[in-house]
Design an enzyme around this catalytic site. Structure first.
Site, PDB file in Angstrom:
ATOM      1  N   ASP A   2      31.852 -48.675   9.137  1.00  0.00           N
ATOM      2  CA  ASP A   2      31.644 -48.595  10.580  1.00  0.00           C
ATOM      3  C   ASP A   2      32.922 -48.986  11.316  1.00  0.00           C
ATOM      4  O   ASP A   2      33.466 -50.064  11.100  1.00  0.00           O
ATOM      5  CB  ASP A   2      30.536 -49.581  10.987  1.00  0.00           C
ATOM      6  CG  ASP A   2      30.320 -49.564  12.492  1.00  0.00           C
ATOM      7  OD1 ASP A   2      29.730 -48.580  12.969  1.00  0.00           O
ATOM      8  OD2 ASP A   2      30.767 -50.494  13.187  1.00  0.00           O
ATOM      9  N   TYR A  43      38.071 -50.661  18.554  1.00  0.00           N
ATOM     10  CA  TYR A  43      38.561 -51.749  17.711  1.00  0.00           C
ATOM     11  C   TYR A  43      40.088 -51.693  17.592  1.00  0.00           C
ATOM     12  O   TYR A  43      40.652 -50.718  17.086  1.00  0.00           O
ATOM     13  CB  TYR A  43      37.903 -51.709  16.318  1.00  0.00           C
ATOM     14  CG  TYR A  43      36.379 -51.811  16.348  1.00  0.00           C
ATOM     15  CD1 TYR A  43      35.697 -52.223  17.505  1.00  0.00           C
ATOM     16  CD2 TYR A  43      35.618 -51.496  15.240  1.00  0.00           C
ATOM     17  CE1 TYR A  43      34.305 -52.319  17.536  1.00  0.00           C
ATOM     18  CE2 TYR A  43      34.218 -51.594  15.260  1.00  0.00           C
ATOM     19  CZ  TYR A  43      33.579 -52.003  16.421  1.00  0.00           C
ATOM     20  OH  TYR A  43      32.201 -52.084  16.448  1.00  0.00           O
ATOM     21  N   GLN A  82      22.441 -48.009  16.594  1.00  0.00           N
ATOM     22  CA  GLN A  82      23.097 -49.210  16.044  1.00  0.00           C
ATOM     23  C   GLN A  82      22.932 -50.358  17.048  1.00  0.00           C
ATOM     24  O   GLN A  82      23.308 -50.225  18.207  1.00  0.00           O
ATOM     25  CB  GLN A  82      24.588 -48.932  15.809  1.00  0.00           C
ATOM     26  CG  GLN A  82      25.250 -50.078  15.079  1.00  0.00           C
ATOM     27  CD  GLN A  82      26.741 -49.895  14.833  1.00  0.00           C
ATOM     28  OE1 GLN A  82      27.548 -50.657  15.324  1.00  0.00           O
ATOM     29  NE2 GLN A  82      27.109 -48.881  14.051  1.00  0.00           N
ATOM     30  N   PRO A 116      25.158 -59.062  11.180  1.00  0.00           N
ATOM     31  CA  PRO A 116      24.081 -59.745  10.458  1.00  0.00           C
ATOM     32  C   PRO A 116      24.323 -61.249  10.308  1.00  0.00           C
ATOM     33  O   PRO A 116      23.379 -61.992  10.070  1.00  0.00           O
ATOM     34  CB  PRO A 116      24.071 -59.058   9.090  1.00  0.00           C
ATOM     35  CG  PRO A 116      25.439 -58.485   8.940  1.00  0.00           C
ATOM     36  CD  PRO A 116      25.856 -58.080  10.325  1.00  0.00           C
ATOM     37  N   GLY A 174      25.541 -63.009  12.793  1.00  0.00           N
ATOM     38  CA  GLY A 174      25.616 -63.540  14.158  1.00  0.00           C
ATOM     39  C   GLY A 174      27.038 -63.611  14.682  1.00  0.00           C
ATOM     40  O   GLY A 174      27.348 -64.474  15.490  1.00  0.00           O
ATOM     41  N   ARG A 187      34.607 -61.843   0.604  1.00  0.00           N
ATOM     42  CA  ARG A 187      33.396 -61.528   1.372  1.00  0.00           C
ATOM     43  C   ARG A 187      32.690 -60.309   0.764  1.00  0.00           C
ATOM     44  O   ARG A 187      31.478 -60.261   0.659  1.00  0.00           O
ATOM     45  CB  ARG A 187      33.701 -61.168   2.823  1.00  0.00           C
ATOM     46  CG  ARG A 187      34.636 -62.074   3.560  1.00  0.00           C
ATOM     47  CD  ARG A 187      34.015 -63.395   3.854  1.00  0.00           C
ATOM     48  NE  ARG A 187      34.665 -64.053   4.964  1.00  0.00           N
ATOM     49  CZ  ARG A 187      34.944 -65.339   5.014  1.00  0.00           C
ATOM     50  NH1 ARG A 187      34.652 -66.111   4.001  1.00  0.00           N
ATOM     51  NH2 ARG A 187      35.498 -65.860   6.090  1.00  0.00           N
TER      52      ARG A 187
HETATM   53  N1  LIG Z   1      27.888 -51.372  18.072  1.00  0.00           N
HETATM   54  C1  LIG Z   1      28.351 -52.488  18.554  1.00  0.00           C
HETATM   55  O1  LIG Z   1      28.338 -52.726  19.781  1.00  0.00           O
HETATM   56  C2  LIG Z   1      28.853 -53.533  17.622  1.00  0.00           C
HETATM   57  C3  LIG Z   1      29.067 -54.841  18.093  1.00  0.00           C
HETATM   58  C4  LIG Z   1      29.519 -55.799  17.182  1.00  0.00           C
HETATM   59  C5  LIG Z   1      29.762 -55.457  15.862  1.00  0.00           C
HETATM   60  N2  LIG Z   1      29.595 -54.171  15.439  1.00  0.00           N
HETATM   61  C6  LIG Z   1      29.891 -53.789  14.033  1.00  0.00           C
HETATM   62  O2  LIG Z   1      29.215 -54.693  13.178  1.00  0.00           O
HETATM   63  C7  LIG Z   1      30.145 -55.328  12.308  1.00  0.00           C
HETATM   64  C8  LIG Z   1      29.709 -56.737  11.963  1.00  0.00           C
HETATM   65  O3  LIG Z   1      29.594 -57.528  13.100  1.00  0.00           O
HETATM   66  P1  LIG Z   1      30.592 -58.754  13.420  1.00  0.00           P
HETATM   67  O4  LIG Z   1      31.887 -58.479  12.759  1.00  0.00           O
HETATM   68  O5  LIG Z   1      30.586 -58.947  14.871  1.00  0.00           O
HETATM   69  O6  LIG Z   1      29.858 -60.004  12.833  1.00  0.00           O
HETATM   70  P2  LIG Z   1      29.212 -60.470  11.437  1.00  0.00           P
HETATM   71  O7  LIG Z   1      29.419 -59.485  10.366  1.00  0.00           O
HETATM   72  O8  LIG Z   1      27.851 -60.929  11.758  1.00  0.00           O
HETATM   73  O9  LIG Z   1      30.036 -61.779  11.191  1.00  0.00           O
HETATM   74  C9  LIG Z   1      31.391 -61.768  10.981  1.00  0.00           C
HETATM   75  C10 LIG Z   1      31.790 -63.184  10.687  1.00  0.00           C
HETATM   76  O10 LIG Z   1      31.198 -63.576   9.461  1.00  0.00           O
HETATM   77  C11 LIG Z   1      32.213 -63.932   8.554  1.00  0.00           C
HETATM   78  N3  LIG Z   1      31.788 -63.464   7.224  1.00  0.00           N
HETATM   79  C12 LIG Z   1      31.474 -62.212   6.795  1.00  0.00           C
HETATM   80  N4  LIG Z   1      31.091 -62.237   5.501  1.00  0.00           N
HETATM   81  C13 LIG Z   1      31.146 -63.549   5.139  1.00  0.00           C
HETATM   82  C14 LIG Z   1      30.871 -64.231   3.947  1.00  0.00           C
HETATM   83  N5  LIG Z   1      30.425 -63.587   2.875  1.00  0.00           N
HETATM   84  N6  LIG Z   1      31.064 -65.598   3.933  1.00  0.00           N
HETATM   85  C15 LIG Z   1      31.507 -66.266   5.007  1.00  0.00           C
HETATM   86  N7  LIG Z   1      31.773 -65.657   6.179  1.00  0.00           N
HETATM   87  C16 LIG Z   1      31.605 -64.336   6.223  1.00  0.00           C
HETATM   88  C17 LIG Z   1      33.467 -63.320   9.062  1.00  0.00           C
HETATM   89  O11 LIG Z   1      34.552 -64.131   8.725  1.00  0.00           O
HETATM   90  P3  LIG Z   1      36.058 -63.577   8.613  1.00  0.00           P
HETATM   91  O12 LIG Z   1      36.413 -62.994   9.953  1.00  0.00           O
HETATM   92  O13 LIG Z   1      36.827 -64.807   8.303  1.00  0.00           O
HETATM   93  O14 LIG Z   1      36.034 -62.592   7.513  1.00  0.00           O
HETATM   94  C18 LIG Z   1      33.258 -63.333  10.566  1.00  0.00           C
HETATM   95  O15 LIG Z   1      33.601 -64.599  11.119  1.00  0.00           O
HETATM   96  C19 LIG Z   1      31.457 -55.272  13.098  1.00  0.00           C
HETATM   97  O16 LIG Z   1      32.566 -55.552  12.269  1.00  0.00           O
HETATM   98  C20 LIG Z   1      31.385 -53.889  13.678  1.00  0.00           C
HETATM   99  O17 LIG Z   1      31.742 -52.912  12.719  1.00  0.00           O
HETATM  100  C21 LIG Z   1      29.116 -53.218  16.283  1.00  0.00           C
END
Ligand SMILES: NC(=O)c1ccc[n+]([C@@H]2O[C@H](COP(=O)([O-])OP(=O)(O)OC[C@H]3O[C@@H](n4cnc5c(N)ncnc54)[C@H](OP(=O)(O)O)[C@@H]3O)[C@@H](O)[C@H]2O)c1
Length: 284
Positions: free
Chosen positions: A49, A54, A165, A195, A197, A248
């Site tokens: 994704d 970005y 999404q 997922p 947060g 990760r």
């Molecule tokens: N459609 C939309 O409006 C929208 C909005 C937000 C996000 N998204 C998509 O969803 C994806 C995921 O959301 P997100 O990036 O906001 O948040 P997330 O996946 O919920 O959380 C990311 C955070 O979790 C950490 N993390 C991930 N895997 C881990 C693990 N196994 N152990 C410890 N920490 C871990 C990451 O650390 P590090 O940074 O240190 O790796 C980061 O701080 C985005 O990257 C994007 O592609 C879409």
């Protein structure tokens, strides 16, 4: 890696994908991010994704690098910004994304969130044109509530909405009340973003964190693997944790391929309940 059909389509997509928001940084950070995405592909996280937003397009370039030579393996998703969602600008934005990603097609193209000024029908017309031209296989939206989603669907003439999404994590389960049942009924895949947060994963000291830790221990898993497993129990749901570090990717791939017991599910439901009333759709 477990796959399931993306909504009404016949296309099997990995249930856990790779999120790419904020993976950019200095040269060494980006090297590691590209390596992590490649490892993710090796582990079967073939659903990637990204979005033109970005890193102002730079993340699409990094994704392009990561998938070079492996395009056929990948289910590639990108998003157009609402500020680019007019008919002409959507067509242009998509072509620019393709150029940065160094590919001829997107598997799925989403409107990133609803536009307050451009009628949804105009954006959907452009999306349909992109499908007709073979630049996009499926179309969808992001951060749309049920009413907005219905309006988007109603405006489609030749294509069918394939995906929505939305934010979905243990602390935000509001979509389970109306949006998820609606999408299930209409064959629309739900891709839950953030997922963990967006970095606010329950701390091990919190009561919810303790529940996750106990369940994780019983299954020889980690709390994050328990969360990913729980969040993808429903047959229509996919999840896209951010992946910019190889460690990760390894941990997150273990979020699937095993089952929580009924008691585990009940305990998680109690610790992280679905709200008992409708809540507005949140986005980050
Ligand atoms: N459609 C939309 O409006 C929208 C909005 C937000 C996000 N998204 C998509 O969803 C994806 C995921 O959301 P997100 O990036 O906001 O948040 P997330 O996946 O919920 O959380 C990311 C955070 O979790 C950490 N993390 C991930 N895997 C881990 C693990 N196994 N152990 C410890 N920490 C871990 C990451 O650390 P590090 O940074 O240190 O790796 C980061 O701080 C985005 O990257 C994007 O592609 C879409």
């Amino acid at each position: 890696m477990l796959k399931r059909k993306l909504g009404w389509t016949d296309v099997e997509v990995s249930v856990i994908g790779q999120g790419t928001w904020m993976i950019e940084g200095d040269q060494s950070t980006e090297r590691l991010a590209v390596e992590a995405l490649r490892l993710g592909l090796d582990l079967g996280f073939t659903h990637i994704d990204t979005a033109e937003m970005y890193g102002n397009g730079h993340v699409e370039e990094l994704v392009g690098e990561a998938i070079a030579g492996r395009r056929e393996e990948v289910f590639l998703v990108s998003k157009v910004l609402p500020s680019n969602a007019s008919y002409e600008r959507t067509l242009r934005a998509c072509k620019q994304s393709l150029k940065r990603l160094k590919t001829d097609w997107l598997d799925l193209y989403l409107l990133h969130w609803p536009s307050s000024s451009i009628p949804i029908g105009e954006t959907m017309r452009a999306m349909e044109k992109l499908v007709a031209e073979g630049l996009v296989r499926f179309i969808g939206v992001s951060n749309f509530d049920v009413e907005e989603l219905k309006e988007a669907e109603d405006s489609l003439r030749n294509e069918r909405m394939a995906c929505e999404q939305v934010l979905y994590h243990l602390g935000y389960r509001g979509i389970e009340r109306r949006l998820l049942p609606y999408c299930t009924e209409h064959g629309i895949a739900v891709v839950g973003y953030a997922p963990f947060g967006h970095g606010n994963f329950p701390s091990p000291q919190s009561s919810g964190g303790r529940v996750l830790a106990e369940i994780a221990k019983r299954h020889s898993r980690t709390p994050r693997q328990v969360a990913l497993n729980f969040l993808t129990r429903h047959r229509c749901i996919f999840t896209i944790p951010k992946n910019r570090r190889s460690e990760r990717a390894g941990e997150n791939s273990g979020g699937i391929g095993w089952e929580l017991t009924e008691d585990d599910v009940a305990a998680i439901n109690q610790a992280f309940p679905v709200p008992d009333h409708d809540v507005p759709l949140e986005m980050i």
